[in-house]
Design a protein around this motif. Structure first.
Motif, PDB file in Angstrom:
ATOM      1  N   ILE A  53     -19.789   5.116 -28.247  1.00 12.90           N
ATOM      2  CA  ILE A  53     -19.986   6.237 -29.164  1.00 12.90           C
ATOM      3  C   ILE A  53     -21.479   6.514 -29.362  1.00 12.90           C
ATOM      4  CG2 ILE A  53     -19.538   7.152 -31.482  1.00 12.90           C
ATOM      5  CD1 ILE A  53     -17.041   6.894 -29.709  1.00 12.90           C
ATOM      6  N   PHE A 107     -16.270  14.982 -34.912  1.00 12.72           N
ATOM      7  CA  PHE A 107     -16.142  13.814 -34.047  1.00 12.72           C
ATOM      8  C   PHE A 107     -15.435  14.192 -32.744  1.00 12.72           C
ATOM      9  CE2 PHE A 107     -14.323   9.876 -32.474  1.00 12.72           C
ATOM     10  CZ  PHE A 107     -15.310   8.939 -32.729  1.00 12.72           C
ATOM     11  N   ASP A 132     -17.835  16.260 -30.612  1.00 15.47           N
ATOM     12  CA  ASP A 132     -18.962  15.493 -30.074  1.00 15.47           C
ATOM     13  C   ASP A 132     -18.549  14.496 -29.002  1.00 15.47           C
ATOM     14  OD1 ASP A 132     -20.620  16.865 -31.759  1.00 15.47           O
ATOM     15  OD2 ASP A 132     -20.867  15.238 -33.211  1.00 15.47           O
ATOM     16  N   TYR A 141     -15.023   7.474 -40.412  1.00 15.47           N
ATOM     17  CA  TYR A 141     -15.891   8.043 -41.443  1.00 15.47           C
ATOM     18  C   TYR A 141     -16.639   6.920 -42.169  1.00 15.47           C
ATOM     19  CZ  TYR A 141     -17.274  10.982 -45.454  1.00 15.47           C
ATOM     20  OH  TYR A 141     -17.985  11.661 -46.425  1.00 15.47           O
ATOM     21  N   PHE A 189     -19.328   5.233 -39.836  1.00 13.52           N
ATOM     22  CA  PHE A 189     -20.531   6.045 -39.715  1.00 13.52           C
ATOM     23  C   PHE A 189     -21.380   5.931 -40.973  1.00 13.52           C
ATOM     24  CE2 PHE A 189     -19.004   7.565 -35.849  1.00 13.52           C
ATOM     25  CZ  PHE A 189     -19.817   8.565 -35.310  1.00 13.52           C
TER      26      PHE A 189
END
Length: 299
Positions: free
Chosen positions: A10, A237, A240, A255, A258
């Motif tokens: 990620i 998300f 991306d 969430y 992050f």
């Protein structure tokens, strides 16, 4: 043979904290993620006992209900789902989860929410036996000894390079399986989708070590509760990273991760592996709720 999932990178921040996601959602188009893991040994046990019927429990948009319906059909077993909320029965054809469960051959039995709370009581199980005869009982969410055993197979040998394993928490089976398969240097971080500390006791029934912690700040008000901030995060998300997240479990976990990474919660250089537990079938039903609330939809 164990089944392994792809780990997808990620990002890595300026402190060297890197985040990966294990794509358990790609295991199967219907019985995906932790449901595949939890049902594997439960289905095998039902077959070994020569049971012809599985009874289980779940709510209106339950990932577990539709997974049991499909897995049972493929295994040649009759499935019965005890559904929380008798008021839902009239709207079955408008509910994508329950409609699919019916298509896969599940008999749906709707009970009042007060009656549903008795699902753990032996007297209630006896009532079901008197009505349906012999059956194999799979608990709500698939969390029992066999479900945890299946979740112990999520991590693969190469995952020892990670310091933290993150997962969403519902009934506690997935996190328990992960805990039991850890190496000494690793820790599991669970992100509960429900309010309340009761889940800790459920996890302790199965967990074989103390290498875990719960981060309970990201349930967004409780089970299946959602707001525009979470919708925006999930949609961003997906744009991306080309990875869909479900709004009840993995969306809230990611969430929270992050946010924790941004707030320097993890030591420099930490390697984190988040488990994508599937549940994407629930997006359609959640969008129906969001539309009624005049909130943005999940893409």
């Amino acid at each position: 043979m164990p089944i392994y999932s792809e780990n997808q990178f990620i990002f890595q921040n300026s402190n060297g904290v890197s985040l990966y996601i294990k794509r358990e959602d790609l295991l199967h188009p219907v019985v995906s993620g932790n449901k595949f893991r939890k049902l594997k040994y439960n289905i095998l046990e039902a077959k070994s006992l020569d049971c012809t019927t599985i009874i289980t429990f779940g709510g209106a948009y339950s990932n577990h209900i539709v997974a049991v319906a499909y897995a049972g059909k493929k295994a040649g077993l009759k499935t019965i789902g005890i559904i929380r909320g008798d008021e839902i029965e009239k709207d079955v054809e408008l509910n994508p989860t329950l409609k699919n469960a019916k298509l896969f051959g599940m008999e749906l039995v709707f009970v009042s929410r007060s009656h549903y709370k008795n699902k753990h009581e032996s007297e209630y199980v006896d009532e079901l036996k008197a009505k349906y005869g012999s059956f194999y009982l799979v608990p709500e969410g698939g969390t029992n000894h066999f479900g945890v055993k299946g979740c112990e197979e999520i991590l693969e040998p190469t995952d020892t390079l990670f310091d933290y394993i993150a997962c969403s928490v519902g009934t506690g089976g997935t996190i328990s399986g992960l805990i039991n398969s850890l190496k000494e240097h690793q820790k599991v971080l669970g992100f509960p989708a429900l309010k309340g500390a009761f889940i800790k006791e459920d996890i302790r029934k199965f967990a074989k070590n103390n290498q875990w912690d719960l981060i309970s700040d990201y349930h967004f008000g409780g089970y299946a509760k959602i707001n525009s901030d979470l919708v925006r995060f999930i949609n961003t998300f997906k744009s991306d990273f080309n990875i869909p997240l479900d709004p009840v479990y993995t969306g809230k976990m990611m969430y929270g991760l992050f946010d924790k990474i941004e707030k320097n919660h993890f030591p420099d250089g930490s390697k984190i592996l988040a488990i994508h537990t599937g549940g994407l079938q629930g997006i359609e039903g959640m969008n129906l709720k969001l539309e009624k609330q005049k909130l943005p939809k999940l893409i």
